[in-house]
Enzyme design. Structure first.
Site, PDB file in Angstrom:
ATOM      1  CE  LYS A 139      18.722   0.548  43.913  1.00  0.00           C
ATOM      2  NZ  LYS A 139      19.160  -0.005  45.191  1.00  0.00           N
ATOM      3  NE  ARG A 194      40.442  -5.413  34.790  1.00  0.00           N
ATOM      4  CZ  ARG A 194      39.531  -5.331  35.745  1.00  0.00           C
ATOM      5  NH1 ARG A 194      39.359  -6.340  36.588  1.00  0.00           N
ATOM      6  NH2 ARG A 194      38.797  -4.243  35.878  1.00  0.00           N
TER       7      ARG A 194
HETATM    8  P1  AMP Z   1      24.226   0.412  37.090  1.00  0.00           P
HETATM    9  O1  AMP Z   1      24.978  -0.722  37.742  1.00  0.00           O
HETATM   10  O2  AMP Z   1      23.737   1.438  38.026  1.00  0.00           O
HETATM   11  O3  AMP Z   1      24.974   0.975  35.894  1.00  0.00           O
HETATM   12  O4  AMP Z   1      22.898  -0.238  36.529  1.00  0.00           O
HETATM   13  C1  AMP Z   1      22.879  -1.213  35.531  1.00  0.00           C
HETATM   14  C2  AMP Z   1      21.615  -1.994  35.665  1.00  0.00           C
HETATM   15  O5  AMP Z   1      20.495  -1.154  35.520  1.00  0.00           O
HETATM   16  C3  AMP Z   1      21.483  -3.073  34.626  1.00  0.00           C
HETATM   17  O6  AMP Z   1      21.463  -4.302  35.277  1.00  0.00           O
HETATM   18  C4  AMP Z   1      20.135  -2.775  33.972  1.00  0.00           C
HETATM   19  O7  AMP Z   1      19.382  -3.938  33.725  1.00  0.00           O
HETATM   20  C5  AMP Z   1      19.445  -1.927  34.999  1.00  0.00           C
HETATM   21  N1  AMP Z   1      18.384  -1.109  34.397  1.00  0.00           N
HETATM   22  C6  AMP Z   1      18.520  -0.148  33.489  1.00  0.00           C
HETATM   23  N2  AMP Z   1      17.340   0.373  33.151  1.00  0.00           N
HETATM   24  C7  AMP Z   1      16.401  -0.293  33.858  1.00  0.00           C
HETATM   25  C8  AMP Z   1      14.978  -0.205  33.948  1.00  0.00           C
HETATM   26  N3  AMP Z   1      14.280   0.672  33.221  1.00  0.00           N
HETATM   27  N4  AMP Z   1      14.358  -1.051  34.794  1.00  0.00           N
HETATM   28  C9  AMP Z   1      15.062  -1.929  35.527  1.00  0.00           C
HETATM   29  N5  AMP Z   1      16.403  -2.050  35.473  1.00  0.00           N
HETATM   30  C10 AMP Z   1      17.063  -1.234  34.659  1.00  0.00           C
END
Ligand code: AMP
Length: 394
Positions: free
Chosen positions: A196, A35
């Protein structure tokens, strides 16, 4: 259009520059200076134009109090080393201390002011605090796209008082985002992964109206499989979001956006690196297993899809990418996008915290057209929301 620095008369002017110096620190030292480096073009442009450069930044969340461990003082040294000129530091961002430091400046000097968030007026966008900041400058430059989704004193308040301009990094970021979603070359494919659906609802709802293809991956995809009556065993999935997922599918259909879900899956019985795993069709997850990644058929299909598109925008991993080997789909798809970009066939833009580390891990980041280091601001922009810190520069 926003006002750029090229339209500003800089000579002898006190330029108040909002930067993002919220850098990773370890034991009081900067552990990743990305940054700081990102702010150099704007600082150098201002110095070359004969301005006095006064840097405004926040660090961490001191919530309106002085918290010694959240001081910006440790940033001045590393910044000076990168710039090759001294960087003065003032112990407060407003008041006597700051005003004395500014009064001592000559053209080309650089001064870093202490953490804006030591004052509650910053996050409250208090007009009195904004005026106290504005007293220090003749013009205002915002180079912190990553803070532009917040209407704080240093991102919008000051901009209402002083002539305001977009810095180099801000301008580059806005141009990249415009090329990806504003006026993109079609077809456009968006990849949205991560944990999610509930955190990315607005984003999905906006994207289905803007892009030709939407790839849904990671834990989010499980929710869509469940909504379609497909069992996902013990996978991470928001089973109460089925109706929402169906609504997004219906909106996509109405808007002519094709949705792409995993064709095959990699399943395991433990959420840990190197867990015993197996590749199965997406419809065949056993009841006692969880989906941790997409499989090779999905990756091949994504490669073909990317090759048929001209623009790609990406947020979120396609699997539990922190755990080997469940980073396979994310890495392989990222490399496919990187290769097409390097060959001049694809404009690729990615952003959001985990996405940047996933693309770095894949060794694909350098070949992407643009990687935004902004987390929340990038997501809000993908959601189609107006960013107050950008709107005020228009
Ligand atoms: P986000 O912060 O919503 O972008 O989510 C990222 C997180 O989603 C990461 O830590 C991944 O390990 C998790 N993730 C992605 N796919 C899966 C899955 N099939 N099962 C569990 N965790 C997941």
């Amino acid at each position: 259009m926003f006002r750029s620095l090229d339209q500003a008369d800089l000579s002898q002017k006190r330029a108040l520059v909002r930067v993002d110096f919220n850098v990773p620190m370890q034991d009081g030292a900067v552990s990743d200076d990305t940054r700081l480096r990102a702010a150099l073009p704007t600082i150098e442009r201002l110095r070359a134009g004969g301005a006095k450069v006064i840097l405004l930044a926040h660090f961490d969340r001191p919530k309106g109090k002085r918290v010694a461990s959240m001081s910006l003082a440790p940033i001045a040294g590393p910044l000076a080393a990168l710039l090759g000129v001294p960087v003065a530091f003032a112990d407060d961002c407003i008041g006597q201390e700051a005003e004395t430091a500014v009064a001592a400046m000559k053209a080309g000097d650089v001064l870093l002011l202490e953490n804006l968030r030591y004052h509650s007026g910053e996050e409250a966008n208090d007009p009195t605090f904004a005026k106290a900041l504005a007293r220090l400058g003749d013009l205002y430059v915002n180079d912190a796209f990553s803070a532009a989704h917040r209407a704080h004193a240093s991102t919008t308040g000051v901009a209402h008082v002083l002539p305001s301009f977009a810095g180099r990094l801000m301008a580059e970021e806005l141009a990249a985002l415009e090329a990806a979603l504003g006026a993109p070359q079609r077809p456009v494919v968006a990849v949205v992964g991560g944990a999610k659906v509930s955190t990315k609802l607005d984003l999905l709802a906006n994207l289905v109206t803007k892009v030709d293809h939407l790839v849904i991956g990671g834990g989010m995809a499980n929710t869509f499989l469940v909504a379609q009556g497909i069992g996902v065993g013990k996978s991470l999935a928001e089973r109460d979001m089925a109706a929402t997922a169906l609504d997004i599918l219906a909106r996509a259909k109405a808007a002519g956006c094709s949705i792409h879900l995993p064709i095959d899956i990699v399943i395991a019985r433990e959420f840990k690196a190197h867990a015993v795993h197996e590749t199965l069709p997406a419809t065949a997850c056993p009841d006692d297993a969880m989906i941790l990644d997409a499989g090779p058929q999905t990756v091949a299909a994504l490669g073909a899809l990317f090759a048929s598109c001209k623009t790609l925008i990406w947020n979120g991993p396609l699997g539990a990418f922190e755990l080997e080997p469940f980073n396979m789909a994310t890495n392989a798809a990222a490399r496919a996008a990187a290769e097409l970009t390097r060959a001049g066939k694809l404009v690729s833009v990615a952003g959001g915290g985990d996405t940047v580390s996933a693309l770095n891990q894949a060794g694909a980041a350098a070949d992407f057209t643009f990687i935004s280091t902004a987390g929340g601001a990038f997501l809000e922009w993908m959601e189609g929301k107006e960013l107050p810190g950008v709107a005020v520069l228009m």
